[in-house]
Design an enzyme around this catalytic site. Structure first.
Site, PDB file in Angstrom:
ATOM      1  N   CYS A   1       0.575  -1.928   0.231  1.00 28.36           N
ATOM      2  CA  CYS A   1      -0.029  -0.017  -0.115  1.00 28.36           C
ATOM      3  C   CYS A   1       0.513   1.222   0.464  1.00 28.36           C
ATOM      4  O   CYS A   1       0.204   2.373  -0.460  1.00 28.36           O
ATOM      5  CB  CYS A   1      -1.078  -0.131   1.572  1.00 28.36           C
ATOM      6  SG  CYS A   1      -2.583  -1.585   0.928  1.00 28.36           S
TER       7      CYS A   1
ATOM      8  N   HIS B   1      -3.388   6.704   1.168  1.00 26.85           N
ATOM      9  CA  HIS B   1      -3.564   5.664  -0.186  1.00 26.85           C
ATOM     10  C   HIS B   1      -5.408   5.592   0.827  1.00 26.85           C
ATOM     11  O   HIS B   1      -5.117   5.877   2.148  1.00 26.85           O
ATOM     12  CB  HIS B   1      -2.965   5.186   1.506  1.00 26.85           C
ATOM     13  CG  HIS B   1      -3.415   3.823   1.016  1.00 26.85           C
ATOM     14  ND1 HIS B   1      -3.339   3.135  -0.269  1.00 26.85           N
ATOM     15  CD2 HIS B   1      -2.996   2.256   1.893  1.00 26.85           C
ATOM     16  CE1 HIS B   1      -4.253   1.802  -0.295  1.00 26.85           C
ATOM     17  NE2 HIS B   1      -4.240   1.062   1.387  1.00 26.85           N
TER      18      HIS B   1
ATOM     19  N   ASN C   1      -9.938  -0.248  -2.812  1.00 29.84           N
ATOM     20  CA  ASN C   1      -8.047   0.363  -2.482  1.00 29.84           C
ATOM     21  C   ASN C   1      -7.589  -0.639  -3.434  1.00 29.84           C
ATOM     22  O   ASN C   1      -7.944  -1.707  -3.271  1.00 29.84           O
ATOM     23  CB  ASN C   1      -7.963  -1.173  -1.072  1.00 29.84           C
ATOM     24  CG  ASN C   1      -6.943  -0.689  -0.526  1.00 29.84           C
ATOM     25  OD1 ASN C   1      -5.815  -0.275  -0.942  1.00 29.84           O
ATOM     26  ND2 ASN C   1      -6.415  -0.785   0.820  1.00 29.84           N
TER      27      ASN C   1
END
Length: 335
Positions: free
Chosen positions: A115, A262, A292
């Site tokens: 991530c 993020h 995501n």
């Protein structure tokens, strides 16, 4: 010493939209349950039979970014590709981009920081440019999650979160040291590696074992996440990384024009927004549409914010991420 700045942005998302209602047909879940916990309404998943992979999507985004930068593929000096879902165990996707874009034999580097991948990739590219080694660096974040998710009730806590997509940025030399990437801040804490992990395949859990076992109860090949634990650490580390970047550049939270976090969970972004007292127009979120997308999430969101005119020359832009590893970091940019 030079600074670096972003001069071209591009993104690519698969056409196939998967809504929360679509997921309810695969597993015991529903739209309300997913939105309440994650803020996600839909995501893009690559459809079987299409050409898309992490590298292919990355190449599509890269072509757009290079064109918008006013450059050609022959102007690129180096490639940095961030992903946790490469097309092959090895080689990495960076070399595939060199081939797909028919570029000269430039170097290619893969970043495996999940991530936080794009934040790390920008920091790496920035250093190559700052030292004068390269002038134009192509930075890509791309993920093909859907092929590796456990699309069942057992795997729903993870599977409802992730989507596929790619984004790309062209970074170039900037002689004005007050412009471009002002600083980057990278951290890790490996003792929590197993709180967000895909344990296999790995050298310890290799092909013969996979073939021989054929064990339907072996979940080591699917992502595992200790969600509550990750959330608690994420909100702390996000804040720390942002504060660190602001202090380094003698900035206050009031100086943030745009925060691109993020896209891990809308609740995390909202928590950070409240903590820093930022307005809705100072934080860009698109997890509602895409889920995501890990290493692709920051660059996709950055691209969309710029496309929508929400980032202007002279704005202070903060990129921040937290993820598996644990890793976290921030990049402070004067646009």
């Amino acid at each position: 010493m030079y600074n670096s700045r972003i001069v071209g942005l591009g993104k690519y998302l698969p056409d196939n939209v998967v809504t929360n209602d679509d997921l309810s047909k695969m597993m015991d879940t529903n739209d309300e349950w997913i939105q309440e916990r994650t803020g996600i309404k839909e995501r893009r998943w690559i459809k079987e039979g299409t050409e898309d992979t992490s590298a292919v999507m990355g190449a599509k985004a890269a072509r757009i970014a290079i064109e918008r930068a006013g450059l050609t593929k022959d102007d690129i000096d180096f490639i940095v590709f961030a992903t946790l879902s490469p097309d092959y165990y090895f080689p990495g996707c960076g070399v595939q981009i060199q081939d797909m874009l028919e570029m000269p034999t430039v170097g290619a580097l893969d970043i495996r920081n999940q991530c936080t991948g794009f934040v790390y990739a920008v920091a790496v590219a920035d250093q190559f440019i700052k030292t004068g080694m390269y002038k134009n660096v192509l930075v890509i974040g791309a993920e093909y999650h859907s092929g590796g998710l456990e699309k069942s009730t057992r795997g729903r806590n993870v599977s409802v979160i992730f989507g596929d997509g790619a984004g790309a940025a062209v970074m170039t030399r900037e002689e004005d040291n007050s412009k471009g990437v002002l600083s980057s801040h990278l951290h890790s804490e490996g003792k929590y590696a197993e709180e967000l992990i895909v344990a296999g395949p790995s050298i310890k859990h290799w092909v013969p074992e996979i073939l021989e076992a054929n064990d339907p109860d072996d979940t080591s090949y699917y992502p595992y996440m200790n969600g509550t634990f990750v959330f608690k650490h994420a909100v702390v580390r996000f804040s720390e990384a942002i504060v660190e970047g602001l202090k380094t550049n003698n900035l206050q939270k009031e100086d943030i024009d745009m925060l691109i976090p993020h896209q891990a969970n809308l609740r995390i972004s909202q928590f950070i927004q409240r903590k820093f007292g930022l307005r809705d127009d100072q934080v860009y979120n698109n997890i509602q549409k895409y889920g995501n997308t890990t290493a692709a999430s920051v660059i996709i969101a950055l691209t969309e914010a710029w496309e929508e005119g929400k980032i202007k020359e002279g704005d202070n832009v903060v990129l921040a991420a937290f993820g598996s590893g644990f890793t976290w970091g921030s990049v402070i940019i004067n646009w």
